[in-house]
Design an enzyme around this catalytic site. Structure first.
Site, PDB file in Angstrom:
ATOM      1  N   TYR A   2      49.695  -6.839 -32.155  1.00 26.69           N
ATOM      2  CA  TYR A   2      51.073  -6.299 -32.472  1.00 26.69           C
ATOM      3  C   TYR A   2      50.668  -4.769 -31.973  1.00 26.69           C
ATOM      4  O   TYR A   2      51.907  -4.207 -31.536  1.00 26.69           O
ATOM      5  CB  TYR A   2      51.064  -6.319 -33.909  1.00 26.69           C
ATOM      6  N   SER A  31      55.664   1.954 -34.314  1.00 23.66           N
ATOM      7  CA  SER A  31      54.846   1.813 -35.493  1.00 23.66           C
ATOM      8  C   SER A  31      53.823   2.818 -35.675  1.00 23.66           C
ATOM      9  O   SER A  31      53.544   3.188 -34.427  1.00 23.66           O
ATOM     10  CB  SER A  31      54.504   0.231 -35.670  1.00 23.66           C
TER      11      SER A  31
HETATM   12  N1  LIG Z   1      58.517  -2.734 -42.128  1.00 17.22           N
HETATM   13  C1  LIG Z   1      57.586  -1.862 -41.765  1.00 17.22           C
HETATM   14  O1  LIG Z   1      56.761  -1.555 -42.560  1.00 17.22           O
HETATM   15  C2  LIG Z   1      57.614  -1.527 -40.241  1.00 17.22           C
HETATM   16  C3  LIG Z   1      56.799  -0.480 -40.085  1.00 17.22           C
HETATM   17  C4  LIG Z   1      56.741  -0.156 -38.688  1.00 17.22           C
HETATM   18  C5  LIG Z   1      57.425  -0.466 -37.695  1.00 17.22           C
HETATM   19  N2  LIG Z   1      58.378  -1.551 -38.314  1.00 17.22           N
HETATM   20  C6  LIG Z   1      59.169  -2.076 -36.980  1.00 17.22           C
HETATM   21  O2  LIG Z   1      60.265  -2.245 -37.250  1.00 17.22           O
HETATM   22  C7  LIG Z   1      61.150  -3.158 -36.773  1.00 17.22           C
HETATM   23  C8  LIG Z   1      61.922  -3.929 -37.621  1.00 17.22           C
HETATM   24  O3  LIG Z   1      61.077  -4.778 -38.575  1.00 17.22           O
HETATM   25  P1  LIG Z   1      61.366  -4.902 -40.160  1.00 17.22           P
HETATM   26  O4  LIG Z   1      60.494  -4.413 -41.050  1.00 17.22           O
HETATM   27  O5  LIG Z   1      62.868  -4.684 -40.378  1.00 17.22           O
HETATM   28  O6  LIG Z   1      61.108  -6.509 -40.121  1.00 17.22           O
HETATM   29  P2  LIG Z   1      62.113  -7.875 -40.448  1.00 17.22           P
HETATM   30  O7  LIG Z   1      62.911  -7.768 -41.663  1.00 17.22           O
HETATM   31  O8  LIG Z   1      61.038  -9.234 -40.276  1.00 17.22           O
HETATM   32  O9  LIG Z   1      63.118  -7.970 -39.240  1.00 17.22           O
HETATM   33  C9  LIG Z   1      62.650  -8.264 -37.978  1.00 17.22           C
HETATM   34  C10 LIG Z   1      64.095  -8.438 -37.398  1.00 17.22           C
HETATM   35  O10 LIG Z   1      63.461  -8.905 -35.806  1.00 17.22           O
HETATM   36  C11 LIG Z   1      64.127  -9.953 -35.417  1.00 17.22           C
HETATM   37  N3  LIG Z   1      63.132 -10.683 -34.340  1.00 17.22           N
HETATM   38  C12 LIG Z   1      62.105 -11.198 -34.811  1.00 17.22           C
HETATM   39  N4  LIG Z   1      61.752 -11.990 -33.745  1.00 17.22           N
HETATM   40  C13 LIG Z   1      62.765 -11.769 -33.061  1.00 17.22           C
HETATM   41  C14 LIG Z   1      62.951 -12.580 -31.593  1.00 17.22           C
HETATM   42  N5  LIG Z   1      61.999 -13.393 -31.084  1.00 17.22           N
HETATM   43  N6  LIG Z   1      63.957 -12.404 -30.924  1.00 17.22           N
HETATM   44  C15 LIG Z   1      65.284 -11.736 -31.634  1.00 17.22           C
HETATM   45  N7  LIG Z   1      65.047 -11.212 -32.540  1.00 17.22           N
HETATM   46  C16 LIG Z   1      63.968 -11.283 -33.386  1.00 17.22           C
HETATM   47  C17 LIG Z   1      64.543 -10.565 -36.799  1.00 17.22           C
HETATM   48  O11 LIG Z   1      65.593 -11.412 -36.565  1.00 17.22           O
HETATM   49  P3  LIG Z   1      65.618 -13.098 -36.485  1.00 17.22           P
HETATM   50  O12 LIG Z   1      64.335 -13.628 -36.964  1.00 17.22           O
HETATM   51  O13 LIG Z   1      67.034 -13.420 -36.895  1.00 17.22           O
HETATM   52  O14 LIG Z   1      65.328 -13.321 -35.046  1.00 17.22           O
HETATM   53  C18 LIG Z   1      64.687  -9.543 -37.597  1.00 17.22           C
HETATM   54  O15 LIG Z   1      66.165  -9.276 -37.593  1.00 17.22           O
HETATM   55  C19 LIG Z   1      60.075  -4.119 -35.931  1.00 17.22           C
HETATM   56  O16 LIG Z   1      60.050  -3.556 -34.531  1.00 17.22           O
HETATM   57  C20 LIG Z   1      58.645  -3.857 -36.636  1.00 17.22           C
HETATM   58  O17 LIG Z   1      57.407  -3.766 -35.729  1.00 17.22           O
HETATM   59  C21 LIG Z   1      58.398  -2.078 -39.273  1.00 17.22           C
END
Ligand SMILES: NC(=O)c1ccc[n+]([C@@H]2O[C@H](COP(=O)([O-])OP(=O)(O)OC[C@H]3O[C@@H](n4cnc5c(N)ncnc54)[C@H](OP(=O)(O)O)[C@@H]3O)[C@@H](O)[C@H]2O)c1
Length: 266
Positions: A155, A142
């Site tokens: 985080y 991130s």
């Molecule tokens: N969206 C943004 O703006 C953004 C920006 C920078 C980086 N990121 C990174 O992108 C990645 C994906 O995030 P997203 O934006 O797609 O968010 P999201 O929609 O909340 O998806 C998060 C995913 O991680 C899984 N997860 C969470 N806790 C978990 C656990 N304990 N064990 C296994 N799986 C777990 C969730 O699935 P379950 O709940 O089914 O386990 C879900 O599939 C993350 O690493 C995040 O830090 C996101």
């Protein structure tokens, strides 16, 4: 070489595949002909995503906070597909609480999922990749893995740790045929803020304004899928991420003053 040939018939394992960026990436990769392993905790959502995929998939639920059985997950994937070409460590959870209010237990929970979860799965897959002398490990970080942003102390710490670990791993593997890519996505319109942990350990349960205005998860996924062909060291998606990282390198004091003036980070 087109993007299709980079992943066609390749086995790509995506964590966090039950929503957001991981879901979009799984669908994108399957459309490009990859065989996709879908992992996260929620089996129903993984099944829903698998139904959207155009290619062969394997649903493999796992909890990144409890990876003592990482070897068992790898064995199940190898049993089904025979090998793994790419591991995309994407699953993660964000934070919305001031450091002063956040108990150490919540800091540890974030480190467990966002750092140790990625490390555990990577270490479990690594012997197999090394035996083949080929493979690609992707770690989704991130902007907060480069720059501290308020309300995200643990985080941000976990994402900074991702850079330390995977930068080192890349060097250690530099003669092995295995590539390591760290991805820094921009703000992407996903459930990340709704699922973010607060000081009480409960989810924040609201979509941030910055999230609402973010990039579509499909666009972010396309950028990551394209990077599987180039295998860059680091992928900064979008001009704001590139600009802030550059600013931090060249003028860290000025970036601090600009961020301090910012009224809201949600
Ligand atoms: N969206 C943004 O703006 C953004 C920006 C920078 C980086 N990121 C990174 O992108 C990645 C994906 O995030 P997203 O934006 O797609 O968010 P999201 O929609 O909340 O998806 C998060 C995913 O991680 C899984 N997860 C969470 N806790 C978990 C656990 N304990 N064990 C296994 N799986 C777990 C969730 O699935 P379950 O709940 O089914 O386990 C879900 O599939 C993350 O690493 C995040 O830090 C996101």
């Amino acid at each position: 070489m087109g993007a299709t040939s980079a992943v066609e018939d390749r086995v790509v394992w995506v964590t966090g595949a039950s929503s957001g960026i991981g879901e979009a990436l799984a669908v994108e990769l399957s459309a490009l002909g990859a065989k996709v392993v879908l992992s996260a905790r929620r089996r129903d959502d993984l099944e829903r995503v698998a139904a959207r995929c155009a290619s062969e998939t394997l649903v493999r639920p796992l909890d990144l906070a409890d990876m003592d059985d990482a070897d068992r997950h790898v064995a199940a994937v190898l049993d089904r597909f025979g090998h793994v070409d790419v591991l995309v460590n994407n699953g993660g959870v964000s934070q919305r609480s001031l450091a002063v209010d956040t108990p150490l237990s919540v800091d540890r929970q974030l480190m467990e999922v966002d750092f140790f979860g990625q490390v555990a799965l990577t270490k479990a897959v690594l012997p197999h990749l090394m035996e083949r002398g080929d493979g690609h490990i992707v770690a989704v970080s991130s902007l907060t893995g480069r720059v501290g942003i308020p309300l995200r102390s643990a985080y941000s710490a976990a994402k900074h740790a991702i850079h330390g670990f995977f930068d080192t791993l890349r060097l250690e593997l530099s003669r092995s045929g295995i590539a390591v890519t760290i991805v820094c996505p921009p703000n992407v319109r996903t459930s990340i803020s709704a699922n973010a942990i607060t000081a009480s350990g409960e989810p924040y349960s609201a979509m941030d304004r910055i999230q609402e205005r973010g990039m579509a998860s499909e666009q972010c996924a396309r950028r990551i899928a394209r990077a599987l062909r180039r295998r860059p060291r680091e992928l900064h998606i979008g001009a704001p991420v590139r600009a802030i990282v550059l600013f931090d390198r060249l003028l860290p004091g000025l970036l601090f003053r600009l961020l301090r003036r910012q009224r809201t980070f949600v």
